[in-house]
Each structure stands twice: as structure tokens, then as C-alpha cells.
Design a protein around this motif. Structure first.
Motif, mmCIF file in Angstrom:
data_model
loop_
_atom_site.group_PDB
_atom_site.id
_atom_site.type_symbol
_atom_site.label_atom_id
_atom_site.label_comp_id
_atom_site.label_asym_id
_atom_site.label_seq_id
_atom_site.Cartn_x
_atom_site.Cartn_y
_atom_site.Cartn_z
ATOM 1 N N ASP A 51 81.969 -1.412 79.743
ATOM 2 C CA ASP A 51 81.876 -0.316 78.542
ATOM 3 C C ASP A 51 82.471 -0.964 77.392
ATOM 4 O OD1 ASP A 51 82.696 2.329 80.870
ATOM 5 O OD2 ASP A 51 80.830 1.572 79.985
ATOM 6 N N ALA A 52 82.823 -1.968 77.212
ATOM 7 C CA ALA A 52 83.370 -2.738 76.068
ATOM 8 C C ALA A 52 82.185 -3.156 75.109
ATOM 9 C CB ALA A 52 83.984 -3.963 76.274
ATOM 10 N N ALA A 53 82.006 -2.258 74.168
ATOM 11 C CA ALA A 53 81.057 -2.519 73.061
ATOM 12 C C ALA A 53 81.459 -1.545 71.840
ATOM 13 C CB ALA A 53 79.797 -1.757 73.705
ATOM 14 N N GLU A 54 80.358 -1.615 70.880
ATOM 15 C CA GLU A 54 80.670 -0.803 69.591
ATOM 16 C C GLU A 54 79.825 0.643 69.742
ATOM 17 O OE1 GLU A 54 81.964 -2.394 66.750
ATOM 18 O OE2 GLU A 54 81.861 -0.663 65.415
ATOM 19 N N TYR A 55 80.376 1.517 69.508
ATOM 20 C CA TYR A 55 79.804 2.690 69.723
ATOM 21 C C TYR A 55 79.536 3.778 68.396
ATOM 22 C CZ TYR A 55 80.924 2.294 74.573
ATOM 23 O OH TYR A 55 81.165 1.983 75.559
ATOM 24 N N PHE A 56 78.392 4.201 68.134
ATOM 25 C CA PHE A 56 77.972 4.770 66.792
ATOM 26 C C PHE A 56 77.542 6.035 67.049
ATOM 27 C CE2 PHE A 56 78.053 1.177 63.907
ATOM 28 C CZ PHE A 56 77.729 0.162 65.137
ATOM 29 N N CYS A 57 78.254 6.933 66.344
ATOM 30 C CA CYS A 57 77.822 8.509 66.387
ATOM 31 C C CYS A 57 76.662 8.671 65.207
ATOM 32 C CB CYS A 57 78.986 9.451 65.976
ATOM 33 S SG CYS A 57 78.776 11.129 66.002
ATOM 34 N N LEU A 66 85.290 -0.614 71.158
ATOM 35 C CA LEU A 66 85.819 -0.440 72.312
ATOM 36 C C LEU A 66 86.280 -1.705 72.953
ATOM 37 C CD1 LEU A 66 87.353 1.449 74.247
ATOM 38 C CD2 LEU A 66 84.961 1.763 75.475
ATOM 39 N N THR A 67 87.682 -1.881 73.290
ATOM 40 C CA THR A 67 87.968 -3.060 74.061
ATOM 41 C C THR A 67 88.539 -2.460 75.344
ATOM 42 O OG1 THR A 67 88.747 -4.510 72.178
ATOM 43 C CG2 THR A 67 89.603 -4.987 74.223
ATOM 44 N N VAL A 68 88.236 -3.213 76.568
ATOM 45 C CA VAL A 68 88.733 -2.602 78.049
ATOM 46 C C VAL A 68 89.548 -3.955 78.573
ATOM 47 C CG1 VAL A 68 88.063 -1.782 80.245
ATOM 48 C CG2 VAL A 68 86.841 -1.135 78.099
ATOM 49 N N ILE A 69 90.763 -3.592 78.750
ATOM 50 C CA ILE A 69 91.792 -4.484 79.269
ATOM 51 C C ILE A 69 91.780 -4.095 80.767
ATOM 52 C CG2 ILE A 69 92.915 -4.933 77.246
ATOM 53 C CD1 ILE A 69 95.085 -3.178 78.023
ATOM 54 N N PRO A 124 77.473 -6.604 72.478
ATOM 55 C CA PRO A 124 77.670 -7.863 71.822
ATOM 56 C C PRO A 124 76.035 -8.602 71.708
ATOM 57 C CG PRO A 124 79.383 -7.680 72.980
ATOM 58 C CD PRO A 124 78.699 -6.619 73.356
ATOM 59 N N GLY A 125 75.515 -8.934 70.629
ATOM 60 C CA GLY A 125 74.521 -9.568 70.534
ATOM 61 C C GLY A 125 73.221 -8.842 70.856
ATOM 62 N N GLN A 126 73.316 -7.292 71.228
ATOM 63 C CA GLN A 126 72.087 -6.603 71.389
ATOM 64 C C GLN A 126 71.853 -5.370 70.298
ATOM 65 O OE1 GLN A 126 70.706 -6.886 74.658
ATOM 66 N NE2 GLN A 126 72.116 -8.648 74.626
#
Lengths: 115, 112
Positions: A85-91, A111-114, A40-42
Motif C-alpha cells: 500500500d506504500a504509495a501516493e494517495y490523491f483525493c 504513505l510509507t509502510v514500515i 512509484p513510476g505509475q
């Protein structure tokens, strides 16, 4: 036309669980393949890349990805997910074609990590 | 990390005003790109450059212009900002078009 598909818009996993993010591409020859992560924000950070050779590629932060030519896939995996690791992942796919070289991004998987 | 900086990092401007965003690299990469990122749309290419004074349009170029007078600098200009151009703008660089791109930290632009 070349394309990159990330079928999962959003995935939730528990901390410590394994993770697999899917990526499929449409291209006639073997392209160059990449995974990026965006916190987020990066900006986007390169996790790993595949150009040729060994189809299992190791990246940073404990991630790996496997190129499967028969399935036109390049799925990202991690054996044990951490809360960070919660973040957005792009291929992404880099392709050499008759009309020139091109680069395509998928639409991303959040990705959400609980705990 | 690749040496890519973007300025400003945040900007609020009014509708109708011109805005210029700057991307600066220290990697001497030939290719430079401007993207915008909006919720639900992923990354969309605005313009890219394949050398000094050599630029081309991406998929969402309307309302934007670019210039590259030096290898290290790539400027994005909104000639007359509109609220639809409120977005986060990312600069990226690469050695070849089909090779990995390295991204800057982004500029958050708000047009009121």
C-alpha cells in the motif's frame, strides 16, 4: 473558490496497522468525491468514488471512504495496511457549478509502510 | 483498466527542440486532459479538450499547445522545450468534467 485539502503531506504506518488519510473540500453543494492511488513510476488508479447514497463507500484493494457532509470530509480508511500500500494517495472533487463543471485534485499524501 | 496509452513513455531532448507527446484512448470519452506532475506541486492541468478540435487552457499552459483531430487522440506539443518542462506528463480521460478521470501510464520527459 472550490478547493481540496489533504492536510497530511506524509504518513508512516506499520504493516498491519489501520490507516486513515484525510481529505477536506470546500464547495457549496455536495460534490462528487474520489480517491486515487499512485504507485512509484505509475499513473493514477481510481480507488473509489462517491456520487450519492450510502455515505460509506467501498473501493478496491480493501479501502473504504466515508463522506461526512457536516465536516466536508471524505477520509480514506483501511483496517490493516500491507507493505504494497506504500504509495501516493490523491483525493479529488468533481463539482457542478454555475460557471461549469470542474475537477480538482488535492496535493497528495505520501504513505510509507514500515515492516 | 481504461484503454489509454501514451507515447513515448520516455524521452530525452535538448533545449530548444520541439517535442510532441501522444495520448490515445479506446474508450470514446469526450474529455481528455494533459497534466504535468512535479515534486512538491502535485498534478497541474496543462490543457484539456471537450471534443474534436475543442480545447482550452489549464493553469500551466504557457509553452504548450495541444490538438485533437480525432476523438481518440490528444497531442501535447512543446514548441521549444526548456529545462523547466522536464517533468512527468500524464494524459487522462473522462465522460464528464465532474466525473472520475482515468489516467494513462505517463511520459517521463527530460530536457537537457
Amino acid at each position: 473558490a472550490q478547493s481540496v485539502t489533504q492536510p497530511d503531506i506524509h504518513i508512516t504506518v506499520s504493516e498491519g496497522a489501520s490507516l486513515e488519510l484525510r481529505c477536506n473540500y470546500s464547495y457549496g453543494a455536495t460534490p462528487y468525491l474520489f480517491w486515487y492511488v499512485q504507485s512509484p513510476g505509475q499513473g493514477l488508479q481510481l480507488l473509489l468514488k462517491y456520487f450519492s447514497g450510502d455515505t460509506l463507500v467501498q473501493g478496491i484493494k480493501g479501502f473504504e471512504a466515508e463522506f461526512k457532509r457536516s465536516q466536508s470530509s471524505f477520509n480514506l480508511r483501511k483496517p490493516s495496511v500491507h507493505w504494497s500500500d506504500a504509495a501516493e494517495y490523491f483525493c479529488a472533487v468533481g463539482a457542478k457549478g454555475n460557471t461549469g463543471n470542474q475537477f480538482y485534485f488535492g496535493t497528495g499524501t505520501s504513505l510509507t509502510v514500515i515492516p | 483498466d481504461a484503454g489509454i496509452t501514451q507515447s513515448p513513455r520516455h524521452k530525452v531532448t535538448e533545449t530548444g527542440t520541439p517535442v510532441t507527446l501522444r495520448c490515445h484512448q479506446t474508450e470514446n470519452h469526450r474529455y481528455m486532459y494533459w497534466y504535468r506532475q512535479d515534486p512538491g506541486h502535485g498534478l497541474r492541468l496543462i490543457h484539456y479538450s471537450y471534443g474534436v478540435k475543442d480545447t482550452d487552457k489549464g493553469e500551466v499552459s504557457d509553452g504548450y499547445s495541444v490538438s485533437r483531430s480525432k476523438t481518440e487522440d490528444f497531442l501535447l506539443t512543446l514548441e521549444s522545450a526548456t529545462s523547466s518542462q522536464t517533468s512527468v506528463y500524464f494524459c487522462a480521460i473522462s465522460i464528464q468534467v465532474s466525473y472520475e478521470q482515468y489516467f494513462g501510464p505517463g511520459t517521463r520527459l527530460t530536457v537537457t
